[in-house]
Design a protein around this motif. Structure first.
Motif, PDB file in Angstrom:
ATOM      1  N   THR A 147       0.832  -1.184   0.000  1.00  0.00           N
ATOM      2  CA  THR A 147       0.000   0.000   0.000  1.00  0.00           C
ATOM      3  C   THR A 147       0.876   1.246   0.000  1.00  0.00           C
ATOM      4  OG1 THR A 147      -1.665  -1.178   1.300  1.00  0.00           O
ATOM      5  CG2 THR A 147      -1.850   1.216   1.226  1.00  0.00           C
ATOM      6  N   VAL A 148       0.576   2.180  -0.888  1.00  0.00           N
ATOM      7  CA  VAL A 148       1.251   3.476  -0.887  1.00  0.00           C
ATOM      8  C   VAL A 148       0.551   4.376   0.116  1.00  0.00           C
ATOM      9  CG1 VAL A 148       1.823   5.528  -2.228  1.00  0.00           C
ATOM     10  CG2 VAL A 148       2.039   3.273  -3.265  1.00  0.00           C
ATOM     11  N   CYS A 149       1.324   4.950   1.052  1.00  0.00           N
ATOM     12  CA  CYS A 149       0.771   5.806   2.091  1.00  0.00           C
ATOM     13  C   CYS A 149       1.575   7.098   2.144  1.00  0.00           C
ATOM     14  CB  CYS A 149       0.842   5.118   3.458  1.00  0.00           C
ATOM     15  SG  CYS A 149       0.063   3.495   3.539  1.00  0.00           S
ATOM     16  N   GLY A 150       1.067   8.058   2.927  1.00  0.00           N
ATOM     17  CA  GLY A 150       1.787   9.295   3.145  1.00  0.00           C
ATOM     18  C   GLY A 150       1.615  10.297   2.020  1.00  0.00           C
ATOM     19  N   GLY A 151       2.429  11.333   2.060  1.00  0.00           N
ATOM     20  CA  GLY A 151       2.265  12.439   1.129  1.00  0.00           C
ATOM     21  C   GLY A 151       1.027  13.246   1.490  1.00  0.00           C
ATOM     22  N   ARG A 152       0.759  14.301   0.752  1.00  0.00           N
ATOM     23  CA  ARG A 152      -0.376  15.162   1.074  1.00  0.00           C
ATOM     24  C   ARG A 152      -1.578  14.920   0.160  1.00  0.00           C
ATOM     25  NH1 ARG A 152       0.144  19.453   4.548  1.00  0.00           N
ATOM     26  NH2 ARG A 152       2.204  19.681   5.490  1.00  0.00           N
ATOM     27  N   GLY A 153      -1.530  13.846  -0.624  1.00  0.00           N
ATOM     28  CA  GLY A 153      -2.619  13.606  -1.548  1.00  0.00           C
ATOM     29  C   GLY A 153      -3.950  13.347  -0.892  1.00  0.00           C
ATOM     30  N   PHE A 154      -3.946  12.716   0.306  1.00  0.00           N
ATOM     31  CA  PHE A 154      -5.189  12.398   0.996  1.00  0.00           C
ATOM     32  C   PHE A 154      -5.463  13.325   2.181  1.00  0.00           C
ATOM     33  CE2 PHE A 154      -4.926   7.751  -0.528  1.00  0.00           C
ATOM     34  CZ  PHE A 154      -5.776   8.025  -1.583  1.00  0.00           C
TER      35      PHE A 154
ATOM     36  N   LEU B 268      -5.581  10.789  18.025  1.00  0.00           N
ATOM     37  CA  LEU B 268      -4.377  10.580  17.215  1.00  0.00           C
ATOM     38  C   LEU B 268      -4.211  11.763  16.291  1.00  0.00           C
ATOM     39  CD1 LEU B 268      -5.044   6.866  16.202  1.00  0.00           C
ATOM     40  CD2 LEU B 268      -3.733   7.693  18.172  1.00  0.00           C
ATOM     41  N   GLY B 269      -3.003  12.302  16.208  1.00  0.00           N
ATOM     42  CA  GLY B 269      -2.794  13.449  15.332  1.00  0.00           C
ATOM     43  C   GLY B 269      -1.324  13.698  15.067  1.00  0.00           C
ATOM     44  N   GLY B 270      -1.079  14.647  14.187  1.00  0.00           N
ATOM     45  CA  GLY B 270       0.290  15.020  13.873  1.00  0.00           C
ATOM     46  C   GLY B 270       0.343  15.832  12.601  1.00  0.00           C
ATOM     47  N   GLU B 271       1.511  16.398  12.350  1.00  0.00           N
ATOM     48  CA  GLU B 271       1.702  17.072  11.073  1.00  0.00           C
ATOM     49  C   GLU B 271       1.553  16.057   9.952  1.00  0.00           C
ATOM     50  OE1 GLU B 271       5.316  19.228  10.720  1.00  0.00           O
ATOM     51  OE2 GLU B 271       4.731  20.775  12.180  1.00  0.00           O
ATOM     52  N   PRO B 272       0.864  16.418   8.847  1.00  0.00           N
ATOM     53  CA  PRO B 272       0.742  15.477   7.730  1.00  0.00           C
ATOM     54  C   PRO B 272       2.110  14.948   7.317  1.00  0.00           C
ATOM     55  CG  PRO B 272      -0.698  17.346   7.392  1.00  0.00           C
ATOM     56  CD  PRO B 272       0.128  17.673   8.609  1.00  0.00           C
ATOM     57  N   PHE B 273       2.183  13.643   7.095  1.00  0.00           N
ATOM     58  CA  PHE B 273       3.442  12.979   6.758  1.00  0.00           C
ATOM     59  C   PHE B 273       3.795  13.299   5.317  1.00  0.00           C
ATOM     60  CE2 PHE B 273       6.292   9.270   6.253  1.00  0.00           C
ATOM     61  CZ  PHE B 273       7.004   9.355   7.440  1.00  0.00           C
ATOM     62  N   GLU B 274       4.855  14.071   5.115  1.00  0.00           N
ATOM     63  CA  GLU B 274       5.200  14.586   3.788  1.00  0.00           C
ATOM     64  C   GLU B 274       5.634  13.490   2.817  1.00  0.00           C
ATOM     65  OE1 GLU B 274       4.994  17.541   2.540  1.00  0.00           O
ATOM     66  OE2 GLU B 274       4.794  18.933   4.218  1.00  0.00           O
ATOM     67  N   GLU B 275       6.382  12.518   3.323  1.00  0.00           N
ATOM     68  CA  GLU B 275       6.967  11.515   2.445  1.00  0.00           C
ATOM     69  C   GLU B 275       5.939  10.453   2.066  1.00  0.00           C
ATOM     70  OE1 GLU B 275      10.403   9.865   4.444  1.00  0.00           O
ATOM     71  OE2 GLU B 275      10.699  11.768   5.480  1.00  0.00           O
ATOM     72  N   GLU B 276       6.071   9.938   0.859  1.00  0.00           N
ATOM     73  CA  GLU B 276       5.260   8.792   0.460  1.00  0.00           C
ATOM     74  C   GLU B 276       6.039   7.514   0.754  1.00  0.00           C
ATOM     75  OE1 GLU B 276       4.085   9.562  -3.608  1.00  0.00           O
ATOM     76  OE2 GLU B 276       2.168  10.322  -2.873  1.00  0.00           O
ATOM     77  N   ILE B 277       5.349   6.541   1.309  1.00  0.00           N
ATOM     78  CA  ILE B 277       5.992   5.306   1.745  1.00  0.00           C
ATOM     79  C   ILE B 277       5.266   4.115   1.127  1.00  0.00           C
ATOM     80  CG2 ILE B 277       6.747   6.304   3.938  1.00  0.00           C
ATOM     81  CD1 ILE B 277       4.371   4.928   5.284  1.00  0.00           C
ATOM     82  N   VAL B 278       5.935   2.972   1.155  1.00  0.00           N
ATOM     83  CA  VAL B 278       5.308   1.708   0.787  1.00  0.00           C
ATOM     84  C   VAL B 278       5.219   0.860   2.045  1.00  0.00           C
ATOM     85  CG1 VAL B 278       5.490  -0.397  -0.581  1.00  0.00           C
ATOM     86  CG2 VAL B 278       6.190   1.785  -1.575  1.00  0.00           C
ATOM     87  N   MET B 279       4.003   0.438   2.389  1.00  0.00           N
ATOM     88  CA  MET B 279       3.794  -0.392   3.572  1.00  0.00           C
ATOM     89  C   MET B 279       3.272  -1.754   3.125  1.00  0.00           C
ATOM     90  SD  MET B 279       1.844   0.528   7.142  1.00  0.00           S
ATOM     91  CE  MET B 279       0.180   0.614   6.496  1.00  0.00           C
ATOM     92  N   TRP B 280       3.967  -2.808   3.559  1.00  0.00           N
ATOM     93  CA  TRP B 280       3.543  -4.178   3.241  1.00  0.00           C
ATOM     94  C   TRP B 280       3.845  -5.071   4.435  1.00  0.00           C
ATOM     95  CZ3 TRP B 280       6.358  -8.792   2.900  1.00  0.00           C
ATOM     96  CH2 TRP B 280       5.621  -9.893   2.423  1.00  0.00           C
ATOM     97  N   TRP B 281       2.866  -5.894   4.781  1.00  0.00           N
ATOM     98  CA  TRP B 281       2.983  -6.801   5.913  1.00  0.00           C
ATOM     99  C   TRP B 281       3.449  -6.010   7.136  1.00  0.00           C
ATOM    100  CZ3 TRP B 281       7.001 -10.820   7.579  1.00  0.00           C
ATOM    101  CH2 TRP B 281       6.414 -11.792   8.402  1.00  0.00           C
ATOM    102  N   ASN B 282       4.653  -6.260   7.660  1.00  0.00           N
ATOM    103  CA  ASN B 282       5.129  -5.555   8.845  1.00  0.00           C
ATOM    104  C   ASN B 282       6.298  -4.619   8.552  1.00  0.00           C
ATOM    105  OD1 ASN B 282       3.426  -6.899  10.954  1.00  0.00           O
ATOM    106  ND2 ASN B 282       4.380  -8.702  10.031  1.00  0.00           N
TER     107      ASN B 282
END
Length: 321
Positions: free
Chosen positions: A11-18, A257-271
């Motif tokens: 799954t692609v996560c992070g960045g400001r797209g969402f 739960l909160g925080g500054e939006p995570f700028e970087e885009e990451i790939v998350m898989w399994w653990n």
């Protein structure tokens, strides 16, 4: 805690797209996932259309489960990289072991914080004997690029700061809330807080308008900014808020739960949290065949094998909300 999905999807996560730059009220429904022999969790993040909240990248809520005649939580040794795990209990106990030699029982309202950094493995299990009920949340925090290869370490904090108001006690789990700061190590501007509300409480919690927020309901009947939030569901709130109205029809437990939006885009898989399909693929191979993630000593059982990784390469990419 592990993602035990045997058909895990990158799954692609992070960045400001969402990220939503204004206040919203977006109710998220959980996905039910089996965790071991006797525990079922409600997975709130990642969720369809909502991948992260600040650096919070994974949220499971479980219980309250009656495990008096059950083994309770039994999660075999498994690997992590590029993230922190946050263990938070309302009832019960969880015994943590890891490849650094850490051995610690985490109890209600105590912070178990494991920073995987470049690589770590651990197990989680209900002690023997154990309390009758098990109720809590397991969360992951994505590490930013500058810190995602830090040396792995485990922290246990039994004494956490609180923020109080009439009918409200907010325990600061991670980051900072209204001037109170958790002793847990944080690598991004973030907040995680456990909110205990007494019946008929109406109050307002101060927020940082630069953060995006969500509230997870743990127990009881509560309204968040006028929206009823049932236990096991989560309300995404967007950014731009300076305060949050809360109302409890009964004694209630919530997690902010909160925080500054995570700028970087990451790939998350399994653990694993990485930055490319190739990096995830290498980590999987290291867990299956190499010494990188170490050994969890003292766990009675085999370690968890990695699921098959889909062959399609997945890289971070821009998205439009």
């Amino acid at each position: 805690m592990s993602n035990l999905d045997r058909q895990a999807t990158p799954t692609v996560c992070g960045g400001r797209g969402f990220v939503v730059a204004e206040p919203v009220r977006e109710l998220l429904s959980p996905r039910h996932v089996r965790l071991g022999e006797s525990t079922e969790v409600r997975r709130l993040l990642p969720n369809l259309g909502r991948r992260m909240v600040g650096a919070w990248a994974f949220v499971d809520h479980y219980g309250p489960d009656d495990i008096a005649e059950e083994p309770g939580m039994q999660v075999p040794p498994h690997p992590h990289m590029g993230l922190q795990t946050v263990s938070w209990l309302h009832e019960g106990e969880v015994l943590h072991r890891d490849s650094l030699g850490s051995l610690r029982t985490v109890r209600p309202r105590e912070l178990g914080l494991m920073t995987s950094g470049r690589a770590i493995s651990h197990s989680e299990e209900s002690p023997r004997p154990h309390a009758r009920y098990l109720h809590g949340a397991q969360l992951w925090v994505a590490l930013p690029d500058a810190h995602r290869s830090v040396e792995p370490h485990f922290e246990h904090h039994a004494d956490l700061p609180t923020v109080t108001a009439p009918g409200l006690t907010a325990t600061v789990i991670l980051g900072e809330l209204d001037g109170a700061r958790s002793p847990g190590t944080a690598y991004t501007p973030i907040v995680g807080a456990d909110l205990s509300l007494t019946r008929d409480t109406e109050t307002r919690l101060p927020l940082d308008p630069d953060f995006e927020y969500a509230v997870l309901s743990m127990s009881g009947e509560a309204e968040v900014d006028g929206v009823p939030v049932l236990p096991g569901s989560m309300l995404y709130l967007g950014c731009g808020r300076t305060e949050l109205p809360l109302r409890a029809a009964s004694d209630a437990g919530l997690m902010l739960l909160g925080g500054e939006p995570f700028e970087e885009e990451i790939v998350m898989w399994w653990n694993f949290v990485g930055r490319s399909h190739e990096e995830i693929e290498a980590a999987r191979l290291d867990w299956m065949e190499g010494p990188r993630f170490g050994e969890v000593k003292g766990y009675d059982g085999a370690r968890l094998p990695a699921p098959a990784l889909p062959p399609v390469a997945l890289k971070p990419r821009g998205r439009v909300r």
